[in-house]
Design a protein around this motif. Structure first.
Motif, PDB file in Angstrom:
ATOM      1  N   ALA A  10       0.920  -1.006  -0.145  1.00 15.35           N
ATOM      2  CA  ALA A  10      -0.139  -0.113  -0.335  1.00 15.35           C
ATOM      3  C   ALA A  10       1.067   1.390  -0.167  1.00 15.35           C
ATOM      4  O   ALA A  10       1.879   1.399   0.860  1.00 15.35           O
ATOM      5  CB  ALA A  10      -0.931   0.275   1.540  1.00 15.35           C
ATOM      6  N   PHE A  11       0.960   2.274  -0.662  1.00 15.08           N
ATOM      7  CA  PHE A  11       1.532   3.376  -1.003  1.00 15.08           C
ATOM      8  C   PHE A  11       0.449   4.516  -1.368  1.00 15.08           C
ATOM      9  O   PHE A  11      -0.652   4.021  -1.483  1.00 15.08           O
ATOM     10  CB  PHE A  11       2.681   3.831  -2.266  1.00 15.08           C
ATOM     11  CG  PHE A  11       3.400   2.895  -1.525  1.00 15.08           C
ATOM     12  CD1 PHE A  11       4.799   3.547  -1.635  1.00 15.08           C
ATOM     13  CD2 PHE A  11       3.294   0.528  -2.128  1.00 15.08           C
ATOM     14  CE1 PHE A  11       5.634   2.362  -0.955  1.00 15.08           C
ATOM     15  CE2 PHE A  11       4.671   0.368  -1.787  1.00 15.08           C
ATOM     16  CZ  PHE A  11       5.430   0.796  -1.568  1.00 15.08           C
ATOM     17  N   SER A  16      -0.288  17.174  -6.866  1.00 12.59           N
ATOM     18  CA  SER A  16      -2.216  17.512  -7.055  1.00 12.59           C
ATOM     19  C   SER A  16      -3.375  17.046  -7.084  1.00 12.59           C
ATOM     20  O   SER A  16      -3.678  17.631  -7.274  1.00 12.59           O
ATOM     21  CB  SER A  16      -2.135  17.747  -8.612  1.00 12.59           C
ATOM     22  OG  SER A  16      -2.075  17.271  -9.691  1.00 12.59           O
ATOM     23  N   ARG A  17      -2.639  15.935  -6.793  1.00  9.00           N
ATOM     24  CA  ARG A  17      -3.837  14.111  -6.223  1.00  9.00           C
ATOM     25  C   ARG A  17      -3.383  13.298  -5.474  1.00  9.00           C
ATOM     26  O   ARG A  17      -2.158  13.695  -5.196  1.00  9.00           O
ATOM     27  CB  ARG A  17      -4.742  13.867  -8.042  1.00  9.00           C
ATOM     28  CG  ARG A  17      -5.578  14.482  -8.882  1.00  9.00           C
ATOM     29  CD  ARG A  17      -7.015  15.006  -8.288  1.00  9.00           C
ATOM     30  NE  ARG A  17      -7.007  15.754  -9.037  1.00  9.00           N
ATOM     31  CZ  ARG A  17      -8.644  16.252  -9.242  1.00  9.00           C
ATOM     32  NH1 ARG A  17      -8.380  16.771  -8.343  1.00  9.00           N
ATOM     33  NH2 ARG A  17      -8.725  17.077 -10.140  1.00  9.00           N
ATOM     34  N   ARG A  18      -4.171  12.734  -4.888  1.00  9.75           N
ATOM     35  CA  ARG A  18      -3.629  12.169  -3.672  1.00  9.75           C
ATOM     36  C   ARG A  18      -4.479  10.774  -4.434  1.00  9.75           C
ATOM     37  O   ARG A  18      -5.380  10.305  -4.445  1.00  9.75           O
ATOM     38  CB  ARG A  18      -4.253  12.025  -1.842  1.00  9.75           C
ATOM     39  CG  ARG A  18      -4.197  13.772  -2.108  1.00  9.75           C
ATOM     40  CD  ARG A  18      -4.535  14.105  -0.207  1.00  9.75           C
ATOM     41  NE  ARG A  18      -4.983  12.736   0.512  1.00  9.75           N
ATOM     42  CZ  ARG A  18      -4.287  12.789   1.678  1.00  9.75           C
ATOM     43  NH1 ARG A  18      -2.815  13.500   1.440  1.00  9.75           N
ATOM     44  NH2 ARG A  18      -4.112  12.050   2.310  1.00  9.75           N
ATOM     45  N   VAL A  19      -3.229   9.810  -4.710  1.00 13.12           N
ATOM     46  CA  VAL A  19      -3.180   8.614  -4.799  1.00 13.12           C
ATOM     47  C   VAL A  19      -3.499   7.266  -4.250  1.00 13.12           C
ATOM     48  O   VAL A  19      -2.162   7.032  -3.954  1.00 13.12           O
ATOM     49  CB  VAL A  19      -2.608   8.029  -6.420  1.00 13.12           C
ATOM     50  CG1 VAL A  19      -2.716   6.745  -6.914  1.00 13.12           C
ATOM     51  CG2 VAL A  19      -3.017   8.899  -7.605  1.00 13.12           C
ATOM     52  N   LEU A  20      -4.191   6.200  -4.445  1.00  9.01           N
ATOM     53  CA  LEU A  20      -3.668   5.373  -3.184  1.00  9.01           C
ATOM     54  C   LEU A  20      -3.346   4.104  -3.862  1.00  9.01           C
ATOM     55  O   LEU A  20      -4.421   4.159  -4.761  1.00  9.01           O
ATOM     56  CB  LEU A  20      -4.651   5.361  -1.904  1.00  9.01           C
ATOM     57  CG  LEU A  20      -4.822   4.109  -0.954  1.00  9.01           C
ATOM     58  CD1 LEU A  20      -3.492   4.805  -0.338  1.00  9.01           C
ATOM     59  CD2 LEU A  20      -6.141   4.036  -0.255  1.00  9.01           C
ATOM     60  N   ILE A  21      -3.005   2.916  -3.779  1.00  2.57           N
ATOM     61  CA  ILE A  21      -2.395   2.225  -4.468  1.00  2.57           C
ATOM     62  C   ILE A  21      -2.223   0.733  -3.882  1.00  2.57           C
ATOM     63  O   ILE A  21      -2.121   0.987  -2.276  1.00  2.57           O
ATOM     64  CB  ILE A  21      -1.253   1.817  -4.959  1.00  2.57           C
ATOM     65  CG1 ILE A  21      -1.099   3.580  -6.404  1.00  2.57           C
ATOM     66  CG2 ILE A  21      -0.685   0.670  -6.184  1.00  2.57           C
ATOM     67  CD1 ILE A  21       0.480   2.641  -6.644  1.00  2.57           C
ATOM     68  N   ASP A  41      -7.896  11.084  -3.774  1.00  2.00           N
ATOM     69  CA  ASP A  41      -9.321  11.130  -5.248  1.00  2.00           C
ATOM     70  C   ASP A  41      -9.252  10.056  -5.783  1.00  2.00           C
ATOM     71  O   ASP A  41     -10.624   9.841  -6.265  1.00  2.00           O
ATOM     72  CB  ASP A  41      -7.711  12.280  -5.611  1.00  2.00           C
ATOM     73  CG  ASP A  41      -8.226  13.389  -4.782  1.00  2.00           C
ATOM     74  OD1 ASP A  41      -9.198  14.469  -5.103  1.00  2.00           O
ATOM     75  OD2 ASP A  41      -6.858  14.297  -5.013  1.00  2.00           O
ATOM     76  N   VAL A  42      -8.043   9.688  -5.970  1.00  2.36           N
ATOM     77  CA  VAL A  42      -8.801   7.664  -7.637  1.00  2.36           C
ATOM     78  C   VAL A  42      -7.493   7.117  -6.264  1.00  2.36           C
ATOM     79  O   VAL A  42      -6.233   7.524  -5.458  1.00  2.36           O
ATOM     80  CB  VAL A  42      -8.527   9.024  -8.645  1.00  2.36           C
ATOM     81  CG1 VAL A  42      -7.054   9.139  -7.944  1.00  2.36           C
ATOM     82  CG2 VAL A  42      -8.297   6.815  -9.915  1.00  2.36           C
TER      83      VAL A  42
END
Length: 228
Positions: A10-11, A16-21, A41-42
């Motif tokens: 998990a990262f 400019s956006r917050r991306v969760l993987i 955001d995504v």
């Protein structure tokens, strides 16, 4: 871009956006945060195993965040109330000003629901481009020769690479993966969460930097670094 490791695979990518993987947070003994503490955001999910799909659906609902994933998994997520964006290997999707290119991974994929295994397509990795920075999350995988093509086609700046062995490649394979991809920076992941995947990230750092010249950043869960 700030890149924060939340344990396991998990990262959180922040610009400019917050991306969760691969948001495996609840049930993850290494996670420093709870799902309700994350605002994004995504979301991107590499495959349907519980330690990668994790809390994606819950977070998607709360944040109204699209979940980018393989087509079959997107149908499962949508049927369970999540906001899903399905795509497939080789494709590029732009979601909320973030570019996601889906690349191959060598692993398996399914979802367990009420004691049944449901097929959810094949596993994948992602090259995520945000604010001009490209991050290659390799997903769960062994090293494979076509990683060289990923490097040539997409020139990732940062590679998030599993080293845990048993379920993915181990340290030797991960070093070879860096040789093929040639990122500027590598971050080890998918190790230490459970005893069966305990590995020494400092051993990986030494071997990788000596053999490839790639800078290795070793993080503890909850730690991040700024790139560049």
């Amino acid at each position: 871009m700030k890149i924060t490791w939340l344990g396991h695979a998990a990262f959180l990518l922040e610009g400019s956006r917050r991306v969760l993987i691969d948001p495996f947070l609840s049930g993850n003994p290494a996670s420093p945060v709870k799902p309700q503490e994350v605002d994004v955001d995504v979301i991107a999910v590499t495959h349907g195993h519980g330690d990668h799909l994790g809390d994606a659906i819950e977070i998607s609902k709360r944040c109204n965040a699209p979940v980018v994933c393989i087509h079959e998994l997107s149908r499962y997520i949508a049927m369970n109330g999540g906001n899903a964006v399905g795509m497939n290997i080789g494709g590029t999707a732009e979601v909320k000003d973030v570019r996601f290119t889906m690349v191959p991974a060598l692993h398996s994929a399914d979802v367990e629901e009420n004691g049944r295994l449901i097929s959810t397509g094949c596993p994948a990795g992602f090259v995520v481009e945000l604010d001009g920075v490209k991050v290659y999350h390799a997903g769960d995988t062994d090293v494979f020769i076509d990683m060289q093509l990923i490097g040539e086609l997409h020139s990732p700046d940062v590679m998030l690479v599993p080293i845990g062995d048993w379920y993915t490649m181990g340290i030797r394979g991960a070093v070879k993966a860096l040789e093929l991809v040639k990122p500027k920076v590598a971050v080890p992941m998918h190790y230490g969460t459970f005893p069966v995947i305990n590995q020494d990230p400092e051993e990986f750092r030494k071997l990788a930097e000596d053999k490839t010249g790639v800078k290795v950043v070793v993080l503890r869960p909850g730690e991040g670094f700024e790139y560049p």
